[in-house]
Design a protein around this motif. Structure first.
Motif, short mmCIF file in Angstrom:
data_model
loop_
_atom_site.label_atom_id
_atom_site.label_comp_id
_atom_site.label_asym_id
_atom_site.label_seq_id
_atom_site.Cartn_x
_atom_site.Cartn_y
_atom_site.Cartn_z
N GLY A 1 0.82 -1.16 -0.07
CA GLY A 1 -0.12 0.00 -0.04
C GLY A 1 0.91 1.20 -0.10
O GLY A 1 0.53 2.33 0.74
N ARG A 2 1.83 1.40 -0.72
CA ARG A 2 2.57 2.58 -0.63
C ARG A 2 2.26 3.36 -1.68
O ARG A 2 3.08 3.74 -2.69
CB ARG A 2 4.23 1.99 -0.91
CG ARG A 2 4.71 1.10 0.06
CD ARG A 2 6.43 1.08 -0.10
NE ARG A 2 6.89 0.35 1.02
CZ ARG A 2 8.59 0.14 1.21
NH1 ARG A 2 9.18 0.60 0.19
NH2 ARG A 2 8.87 -0.42 2.11
N GLN A 3 1.07 4.15 -1.71
CA GLN A 3 0.55 4.95 -2.69
C GLN A 3 1.33 6.42 -2.84
O GLN A 3 1.19 7.06 -3.86
CB GLN A 3 -1.05 5.06 -2.58
CG GLN A 3 -1.42 5.71 -1.37
CD GLN A 3 -1.54 4.79 -0.26
OE1 GLN A 3 -1.11 3.67 -0.02
NE2 GLN A 3 -2.56 5.34 0.40
N TYR A 4 2.05 6.68 -1.58
CA TYR A 4 2.72 7.79 -1.58
C TYR A 4 4.29 7.66 -1.91
O TYR A 4 4.98 8.42 -1.11
CB TYR A 4 2.36 8.53 -0.24
CG TYR A 4 0.86 8.92 -0.22
CD1 TYR A 4 0.21 9.84 -1.09
CD2 TYR A 4 0.14 8.21 1.00
CE1 TYR A 4 -1.00 9.83 -0.77
CE2 TYR A 4 -1.00 8.37 1.13
CZ TYR A 4 -2.09 9.27 0.20
OH TYR A 4 -3.35 9.60 0.46
N GLU A 5 4.81 6.40 -2.01
CA GLU A 5 6.08 6.28 -2.31
C GLU A 5 6.87 7.31 -2.87
O GLU A 5 7.98 7.91 -2.23
CB GLU A 5 6.41 4.85 -2.80
CG GLU A 5 7.94 4.80 -2.55
CD GLU A 5 8.21 3.08 -3.13
OE1 GLU A 5 9.28 2.54 -3.05
OE2 GLU A 5 7.24 2.50 -3.48
N GLU A 6 6.39 7.74 -3.99
CA GLU A 6 7.18 8.67 -4.73
C GLU A 6 7.41 9.96 -4.08
O GLU A 6 8.37 10.65 -4.18
CB GLU A 6 6.57 8.97 -6.15
CG GLU A 6 7.22 9.91 -6.90
CD GLU A 6 6.62 10.19 -8.45
OE1 GLU A 6 6.77 10.95 -9.11
OE2 GLU A 6 5.57 9.41 -8.73
N GLU A 7 6.24 10.57 -3.40
CA GLU A 7 6.19 11.65 -2.58
C GLU A 7 7.31 11.32 -1.26
O GLU A 7 7.78 12.55 -1.09
CB GLU A 7 4.71 11.93 -2.11
CG GLU A 7 4.86 13.27 -1.22
CD GLU A 7 3.36 13.43 -0.56
OE1 GLU A 7 3.19 14.33 0.27
OE2 GLU A 7 2.26 12.82 -0.94
N ILE A 8 7.34 10.43 -0.73
CA ILE A 8 8.02 10.19 0.38
C ILE A 8 9.67 10.22 -0.21
O ILE A 8 10.35 10.95 0.58
CB ILE A 8 7.82 8.91 0.98
CG1 ILE A 8 6.48 9.02 1.66
CG2 ILE A 8 8.79 8.58 2.10
CD1 ILE A 8 5.85 7.40 2.02
#
Length: 904
Positions: free
Chosen positions: A436-443
């Motif tokens: 569930g890493r939908q925000y990985e790019e932002e992180i």
């Protein structure tokens, strides 16, 4: 929802207006087209009917004319009854009262046997020729009986060929007809004030009677056209109103569906713009508006994190600029990282120069920092082995591993190394679930930004210290530089003013440091300066400062001096500095000795700020170098006056060059035995508008200092040659003129070309110019100068050895010098009359010079006794105040003309 509520928003109003335009515009176009077509058809019908009515009426009138022609032709020889047959009168051609016929009427009568004269409102005239007896009868027709037709109930008009009314009924006012126009626009006219539409038909009588044309105008009331059109308009308006109602109802329904979610989104955007980052909107359904609402909510969350990241970065910058401590930077990051980055947990490991590490983490929920924990060497080694890129995605629970707790299943981490100057200084760890890493790019983006800021902070801490050293300390010696010295002097002066003490600056400069650089090289010179700085530091008290300004210039700042013993203290420091700096320094396997001069200035006696303290100490240093090299000197006011006067004079001299205040005077050279003028020496003078005639001894020493030596030689050369050319043009005797040339001028490569070019430019022969050089110039310069002088002699320029006997040259050089004239210095002449030994020297020098082929010039001759002795010694020329002071060109010209006597 009502239309009024929908129209409150600009979008609703735009949508509503476009609904109306889309629906009503085609209707309006169709209605306009239909109306214009129906009107055109009505106009055509009316015009066709009017033309038919006009034609019927016209044909009826033509028949009436034909009937009356027949009556006249068929009448018996008796008179025709006028009233009974529509005639006013009938007469025979023999009747003298019959009107005369024109040529056209005569031809028409001959051709057709009858003709008609129509002339406006006059009664028509009918003329016929009876075939039975060839008699011509004239009949005046009754207009009313001919034209009036009671069967026509609408107004009409009969017009003649020239459109003059013959008959108009019911007060009809006939319009002017354009018979050539094809315009279908209805013609209107008034009948008793009522508008009527007019149609016309033209009856051509040429074929019947050769009598031209008459026009029949028939009318119908204008209501025949306007009334049907009015009914049509009312129908269109009713249809338009019905359509408008339907459009408004449909628009209200559609706009309501469109504006409700848009209103919700608008309210959300406004709240977001006010900084309410928790704003969310609820748009039900599965259409594009619902997707837009979901996108807005995602954007709101992302903006919230972005603003939190900006606050975090701002706090990080304040920590970097404020404290300069890595721990404060770590605290600033961890206090807000969980609000700015969508991760489960975050922590920072700091690694010191010894390789040991500590770890601190921020908890999700409260965002508080945990206590800093030591990281074991094994854990640190394991984790560092994973940090190979700018960011590293690892599938182990690094955060728990660093925190010393059991690893949580299903949780990994993103690690961001923090490096400065190639060394690993720390790790930023962001823990998050492996699914569930939908925000990985932002992180990743946020983590790299924070890691980069931490790297910059680490580098900044190191660079700040380095930059401070570079900007405040000398790179070679490690001593404070001028910038740091300024700060310390300012602080010392403030403290001295408060404590009523004195501050002294000792300005130290080595007298012959350049010779060390030239002889041994710059590296040896640097070593010498490093050793000198070390020795000066050994004499410094803890509260004092030794600084290097530039090159071999040092300053020792001595503070806290009381008024009673300060001079003794400063004398003692200066006397200790001299032997210490003068002791040998081992350079390049040899002992090098160099002495230094010292200038001393005091606050508050000589200065009141840093600049004045340094400048007065430097003035004292220069005075020490002039009076006692290797000694020391205290500043005095008279030194400053001399320096100020020299500075002002130099500035005035620069302005004098620009304003052309420099000029030449000429001192005659006379033949010793009879006083005849044989030549002159060009001497520079300065005629200042404020200082008057400035002595050459006052400004000539400044010429070289301000870089005008070469300019002065060029100036004197050009002006002297120009003046000789002017004298030649005036018809004066062609005397040679000598100019003084400095040693620096002789060494230039283009000196020969300058001389020859000046002579050619002014049209002078080479023997008119003499160059006076110092004997030391020729001796010290060597081969190139001698070559130049020999070339000048070869073309005829005379070379004179000026001030002979004052230099260090051997008499042997007289045999080698490429010179023609020897000038005895005034030092030999001053005591010549009363000093027998001086007379013997001068006599021998003159004798020697003459034997070597030199001409002799004695300068500085002021007494008759001196002249007589020189004449007796066979001196060739004499120059001095005995005969003339240096003169302006016009006065020397007068002496050459014999108008002014020589002084002797």
């Amino acid at each position: 929802m009502s239309v009024r509520l929908h129209l409150r928003s600009r979008f609703g109003r735009r949508l509503f207006s476009r609904f109306l335009i889309a629906a009503l515009l085609p209707m309006a176009v169709l209605a306009t087209f239909s109306y214009s077509e129906m009107r055109a058809q009505l106009v055509d019908q009316l015009q066709h009917g009017l033309r038919s009515d006009g034609k019927s009426l016209g044909m009826e009138l033509i028949n009436e004319l034909s009937l009356r022609v027949g009556i006249l032709k068929d009448s018996s020889t008796g008179e025709v009854e006028g009233d009974a047959s529509g005639f006013v009168w009938v007469r025979d051609e023999r009747d003298p009262q019959v009107p005369a016929l024109d040529d056209d009427e005569v031809r028409a009568l001959a051709a057709h046997g009858a003709t008609v004269r129509l002339y406006g409102a006059h009664a028509p005239l009918l003329v016929v020729r009876r075939s039975t007896d060839n008699r011509t009868l004239y009949g005046r027709l009754d207009p009313a009986a001919l034209w009036q037709r009671h069967s026509v109930d609408t107004p009409y008009c009969i017009l003649d060929t020239l459109q003059r009314p013959i008959l108009c009924t019911q007060g009809l006012q006939p319009p002017k007809l354009d018979l050539s126009s094809t315009d279908r626009t209805p013609i209107t006219a008034l009948s008793n004030g009522v508008p009527h539409l007019v149609g016309h038909w033209s009856a051509h009588l040429e074929g019947l009677y050769g009598a031209g044309v008459f026009h029949v105008l028939t009318t119908v009331p204008a209501q025949s056209l306007t009334l049907p059109l009015s009914h049509l308009r009312y129908g269109f308006i009713a249809i338009f109103a019905l359509a408008l109602g339907l459009i408004v109802a449909m628009a209200a329904s559609q706009i309501g569906r469109q504006t409700q979610p848009l209103d919700a989104l608008t309210r959300g955007v406004r709240r977001l713009a006010r900084g309410e980052m928790d704003t969310r909107v609820d748009v039900p359904g599965d259409d594009e508006f619902a997707l837009l609402g979901a996108t807005f909510n995602a954007m709101s969350d992302r903006l919230k994190r972005k603003f939190n990241m900006l606050r975090l970065l701002a706090e990080l910058d304040r920590a970097v600029l404020g404290s300069g401590e890595p721990a404060r930077v770590t605290e600033a990051i961890l206090s807000g990282v969980l609000e700015a980055i969508p991760c489960d947990a975050a922590g920072i490991a700091l690694i010191d120069a010894n390789g040991t590490a500590t770890y601190a983490r921020a908890h999700s929920g409260d965002g508080q920092l945990s206590a800093r924990l030591d990281v074991s060497a094994d854990v640190l080694t394991q984790i560092c082995s994973l940090c190979v890129d700018e960011w590293n995605d690892v599938w182990i629970d690094v955060e728990s591993l660093l925190n010393g707790k059991p690893q949580q299943p299903g949780r990994g981490a993103l690690m961001f190394p923090v490096r400065s100057h190639g060394r690993l200084d720390g790790l930023l760890v962001l823990a998050l679930a492996t699914d569930g890493r939908q925000y990985e790019e932002e992180i990743i983006t946020a983590g790299r930004n924070l890691a980069d800021r931490m790297s910059v902070a680490g580098s900044s801490f190191a660079w700040e210290e380095k930059l401070y050293r570079q900007s405040h300390y000398d790179a070679l010696t490690g001593l404070p530089n001028r910038t740091l010295l300024r700060d310390r002097v300012t602080q010392a002066l403030t403290r001295a003013e408060r404590e009523k003490t004195s501050v002294a600056a000792l300005y130290i400069d080595f007298d012959d440091f350049n010779s060390i650089n030239e002889a041994l090289g710059q590296t040896a010179g640097d070593k010498f300066l490093i050793e000198a700085s070390r020795r000066l530091e050994s004499l410094m008290r803890p509260e004092d400062t030794v600084a290097r300004l530039a090159g071999d210039e040092f300053v020792m700042l001595v503070t806290g001096l009381d008024d009673v013993g300060r001079m003794l203290v400063l004398h003692g420091i200066a006397e200790r500095i001299h032997p210490l700096l003068a002791s040998p320094v081992r350079l390049e396997d040899r002992d090098v000795i160099s002495q230094a001069s010292i200038g001393i200035s005091l606050y508050p006696d000589n200065s009141d700020d840093f600049e004045s303290l340094m400048s007065t100490a430097e003035v004292a240093l220069h005075e020490a170098k002039k009076t006692s090299r290797g000694g020391f000197n205290f500043y005095s006011q008279s030194m400053n006056a001399a320096v100020s006067e020299r500075f002002e004079l130099a500035q005035a001299l620069r302005r004098a060059v620009q304003n052309e205040e420099l000029l030449l005077h000429f001192q005659p050279k006379v033949r010793a035995h009879d006083g005849a003028i044989m030549g002159a020496e060009a001497l520079i003078r300065w005629q200042s508008p404020t200082r008057g005639l400035v002595s050459p001894g006052a400004f000539l020493p400044l010429i070289e200092d301000i870089g005008l030596n070469g300019w002065l030689t060029d100036f004197v050369l050009d002006k002297a040659c120009a003046q000789m050319a002017a004298w030649d043009k005036a018809g004066l005797p062609p005397i040679p003129v000598s100019i003084n040339v400095s040693p620096a001028d002789l060494g230039t490569a283009d000196f020969f070309d300058k001389i020859t070019a000046a002579l050619q430019r002014h049209g002078l022969s080479s023997d008119r110019l003499e160059l006076e050089i110092l004997e030391t110039s020729e001796v010290g310069a060597g081969g190139p100068v001698r070559t130049t002088l020999q070339r000048l002699r070869d073309v005829g320029v005379k070379i004179a050895l000026d001030d002979f006997g004052t230099g260090y040259s051997s008499l042997v050089y007289l045999t080698e010098m490429p010179a023609d004239i020897l000038k005895l210095d005034r030092a030999f002449i001053r005591n010549l009359a009363g000093d027998v030994r001086q007379q013997a020297i001068v006599r021998q020098v003159i004798s020697l010079a003459r034997s070597l082929g030199f001409s002799i010039v004695a300068e500085g001759v002021e007494q008759l006794a001196q002249r007589d002795l020189l004449v007796d010694m066979e001196c060739d020329l004499i120059q001095g105040f005995l005969y003339s002071r240096p003169l302006p060109p016009d006065e020397l010209a007068a002496k050459l003309r014999g108008k002014l006597p020589m002084a002797a």
